[in-house]
Design a protein around this motif. Structure first.
Motif, PDB file in Angstrom:
ATOM      1  N   LEU A 114       0.835  -1.199   0.000  1.00  0.00           N
ATOM      2  CA  LEU A 114       0.000   0.000   0.000  1.00  0.00           C
ATOM      3  C   LEU A 114       0.872   1.252   0.000  1.00  0.00           C
ATOM      4  O   LEU A 114       0.621   2.201  -0.753  1.00  0.00           O
ATOM      5  N   ALA A 115       1.913   1.263   0.825  1.00  0.00           N
ATOM      6  CA  ALA A 115       2.823   2.405   0.877  1.00  0.00           C
ATOM      7  C   ALA A 115       3.530   2.615  -0.459  1.00  0.00           C
ATOM      8  O   ALA A 115       3.819   3.751  -0.842  1.00  0.00           O
ATOM      9  N   ARG A 116       3.821   1.545  -1.145  1.00  0.00           N
ATOM     10  CA  ARG A 116       4.470   1.625  -2.457  1.00  0.00           C
ATOM     11  C   ARG A 116       3.497   1.990  -3.572  1.00  0.00           C
ATOM     12  O   ARG A 116       3.913   2.242  -4.693  1.00  0.00           O
ATOM     13  N   GLY A 117       2.198   1.979  -3.302  1.00  0.00           N
ATOM     14  CA  GLY A 117       1.206   2.302  -4.324  1.00  0.00           C
ATOM     15  C   GLY A 117       0.893   1.141  -5.243  1.00  0.00           C
ATOM     16  O   GLY A 117       0.302   1.329  -6.301  1.00  0.00           O
ATOM     17  N   ILE A 118       1.266  -0.058  -4.849  1.00  0.00           N
ATOM     18  CA  ILE A 118       1.039  -1.245  -5.687  1.00  0.00           C
ATOM     19  C   ILE A 118      -0.393  -1.761  -5.517  1.00  0.00           C
ATOM     20  O   ILE A 118      -1.009  -2.228  -6.464  1.00  0.00           O
ATOM     21  N   VAL A 119      -0.923  -1.674  -4.296  1.00  0.00           N
ATOM     22  CA  VAL A 119      -2.322  -2.012  -4.042  1.00  0.00           C
ATOM     23  C   VAL A 119      -3.018  -0.742  -3.566  1.00  0.00           C
ATOM     24  O   VAL A 119      -2.368   0.187  -3.073  1.00  0.00           O
ATOM     25  N   ASP A 120      -4.340  -0.710  -3.690  1.00  0.00           N
ATOM     26  CA  ASP A 120      -5.056   0.508  -3.318  1.00  0.00           C
ATOM     27  C   ASP A 120      -5.713   0.459  -1.944  1.00  0.00           C
ATOM     28  O   ASP A 120      -6.235   1.461  -1.477  1.00  0.00           O
ATOM     29  N   ARG A 121      -5.684  -0.716  -1.298  1.00  0.00           N
ATOM     30  CA  ARG A 121      -6.241  -0.814   0.063  1.00  0.00           C
ATOM     31  C   ARG A 121      -5.659  -2.015   0.796  1.00  0.00           C
ATOM     32  O   ARG A 121      -5.155  -2.952   0.174  1.00  0.00           O
ATOM     33  N   GLN A 122      -5.771  -1.960   2.111  1.00  0.00           N
ATOM     34  CA  GLN A 122      -5.322  -3.052   2.972  1.00  0.00           C
ATOM     35  C   GLN A 122      -6.387  -4.147   2.914  1.00  0.00           C
ATOM     36  O   GLN A 122      -7.558  -3.879   3.178  1.00  0.00           O
ATOM     37  N   VAL A 123      -6.001  -5.371   2.554  1.00  0.00           N
ATOM     38  CA  VAL A 123      -6.983  -6.454   2.421  1.00  0.00           C
ATOM     39  C   VAL A 123      -7.216  -7.197   3.733  1.00  0.00           C
ATOM     40  O   VAL A 123      -8.172  -7.955   3.837  1.00  0.00           O
ATOM     41  N   VAL A 124      -6.354  -6.988   4.731  1.00  0.00           N
ATOM     42  CA  VAL A 124      -6.539  -7.644   6.025  1.00  0.00           C
ATOM     43  C   VAL A 124      -7.334  -6.696   6.917  1.00  0.00           C
ATOM     44  O   VAL A 124      -6.840  -5.635   7.298  1.00  0.00           O
ATOM     45  N   PRO A 125      -8.588  -7.050   7.234  1.00  0.00           N
ATOM     46  CA  PRO A 125      -9.379  -6.154   8.077  1.00  0.00           C
ATOM     47  C   PRO A 125      -8.813  -6.079   9.492  1.00  0.00           C
ATOM     48  O   PRO A 125      -8.235  -7.044   9.998  1.00  0.00           O
ATOM     49  N   ARG A 126      -8.949  -4.920  10.114  1.00  0.00           N
ATOM     50  CA  ARG A 126      -8.473  -4.743  11.492  1.00  0.00           C
ATOM     51  C   ARG A 126      -9.365  -5.475  12.487  1.00  0.00           C
ATOM     52  O   ARG A 126      -8.906  -5.954  13.504  1.00  0.00           O
ATOM     53  N   SER A 127     -10.658  -5.505  12.212  1.00  0.00           N
ATOM     54  CA  SER A 127     -11.602  -6.186  13.091  1.00  0.00           C
ATOM     55  C   SER A 127     -12.841  -6.528  12.282  1.00  0.00           C
ATOM     56  O   SER A 127     -12.935  -6.187  11.106  1.00  0.00           O
ATOM     57  N   MET A 128     -13.783  -7.172  12.909  1.00  0.00           N
ATOM     58  CA  MET A 128     -15.018  -7.539  12.236  1.00  0.00           C
ATOM     59  C   MET A 128     -16.141  -6.542  12.514  1.00  0.00           C
ATOM     60  O   MET A 128     -17.232  -6.701  12.031  1.00  0.00           O
ATOM     61  N   THR A 129     -15.896  -5.532  13.325  1.00  0.00           N
ATOM     62  CA  THR A 129     -16.900  -4.532  13.652  1.00  0.00           C
ATOM     63  C   THR A 129     -16.572  -3.244  12.910  1.00  0.00           C
ATOM     64  O   THR A 129     -15.431  -2.795  12.949  1.00  0.00           O
ATOM     65  N   PRO A 130     -17.557  -2.634  12.247  1.00  0.00           N
ATOM     66  CA  PRO A 130     -17.282  -1.356  11.586  1.00  0.00           C
ATOM     67  C   PRO A 130     -16.837  -0.300  12.596  1.00  0.00           C
ATOM     68  O   PRO A 130     -17.329  -0.252  13.710  1.00  0.00           O
ATOM     69  N   ARG A 131     -15.907   0.557  12.219  1.00  0.00           N
ATOM     70  CA  ARG A 131     -15.360   1.567  13.128  1.00  0.00           C
ATOM     71  C   ARG A 131     -16.414   2.545  13.613  1.00  0.00           C
ATOM     72  O   ARG A 131     -16.248   3.137  14.668  1.00  0.00           O
ATOM     73  N   SER A 132     -17.489   2.731  12.869  1.00  0.00           N
ATOM     74  CA  SER A 132     -18.499   3.692  13.291  1.00  0.00           C
ATOM     75  C   SER A 132     -19.208   3.251  14.576  1.00  0.00           C
ATOM     76  O   SER A 132     -19.674   4.070  15.340  1.00  0.00           O
ATOM     77  N   ARG A 133     -19.281   1.950  14.817  1.00  0.00           N
ATOM     78  CA  ARG A 133     -19.966   1.451  16.005  1.00  0.00           C
ATOM     79  C   ARG A 133     -19.061   1.351  17.215  1.00  0.00           C
ATOM     80  O   ARG A 133     -19.506   1.476  18.337  1.00  0.00           O
ATOM     81  N   SER A 134     -17.810   1.082  17.008  1.00  0.00           N
ATOM     82  CA  SER A 134     -16.911   0.834  18.124  1.00  0.00           C
ATOM     83  C   SER A 134     -15.515   1.308  17.764  1.00  0.00           C
ATOM     84  O   SER A 134     -15.106   1.248  16.609  1.00  0.00           O
ATOM     85  N   LEU A 135     -14.783   1.760  18.751  1.00  0.00           N
ATOM     86  CA  LEU A 135     -13.413   2.185  18.492  1.00  0.00           C
ATOM     87  C   LEU A 135     -12.492   0.987  18.301  1.00  0.00           C
ATOM     88  O   LEU A 135     -11.575   1.028  17.506  1.00  0.00           O
ATOM     89  N   ARG A 136     -12.711  -0.081  19.031  1.00  0.00           N
ATOM     90  CA  ARG A 136     -11.806  -1.225  18.960  1.00  0.00           C
ATOM     91  C   ARG A 136     -12.317  -2.333  18.060  1.00  0.00           C
ATOM     92  O   ARG A 136     -11.558  -2.964  17.357  1.00  0.00           O
TER      93      ARG A 136
END
Length: 162
Positions: A114-136
């Motif tokens: 991603l930093a190199r601009g080779i892919v446009d997004r991180q494919v490994v999700p940080r969590s299974m809950t959307p950030r809008s509902r929970s911080l963690r």
């Protein structure tokens, strides 16, 4: 490598600064990290990426979040038959700590791409809950909490007075 082509990763000990898996982007990442981590960490990362790309036989630019979730599921399946159970938590498959380490390595690879601009997004999700509902959120792999072990008297330090 041609778009749509797959590769079979094979860990090659080049007796040099970085191992190779035979995929140009993965090898470039391993060369990049070789200067930043200790040799054993580099070997572990190379092995983790070999395992990931064996389960997900696609070039890195074609990996999706669904592939990552399928990888997690594959790591949780029993290895040597259905009757093998981990004593620590009674579950089958690899230990949660091993799966988390492998996911951390894959996350690092895609952060690099991603930093190199080779892919446009991180494919490994940080969590299974959307950030809008929970911080963690809810972790992808939940590791069991371990209680500290109490040493028996024969293993205690001679300096302790209890």
């Amino acid at each position: 490598m041609a778009p749509g082509a797959s590769f079979m990763p094979c860990l090659i000990d080049a007796r040099g600064p970085a191992p190779s898996l035979g995929e140009p982007l993965v090898d470039e990442y391993l060369r990049f990290t070789a200067a930043r981590v200790r040799p054993n960490t580099l070997t572990a990362q190379a092995y983790d990426l070999k395992v990931f790309f064996t389960v997900v036989p696609k070039p890195p630019v074609q990996v999706t979040t669904s592939d990552v979730l399928a990888f997690i599921e594959a790591q949780r399946t029993p290895r040597r038959g259905a009757n093998v159970v981990r004593l620590a938590d009674g579950e089958v498959g690899l230990a949660a700590s091993t799966i988390r380490r492998r996911l951390a390595t894959v996350t690092s690879l895609f952060d690099y791409l991603l930093a190199r601009g080779i892919v446009d997004r991180q494919v490994v999700p940080r969590s299974m809950t959307p950030r809008s509902r929970s911080l963690r959120g809810s972790p992808l792999v939940r590791a069991p909490r371990r209680l500290p072990r109490i040493l028996d008297r024969s293993r205690r330090s001679p300096c302790s007075r209890r």
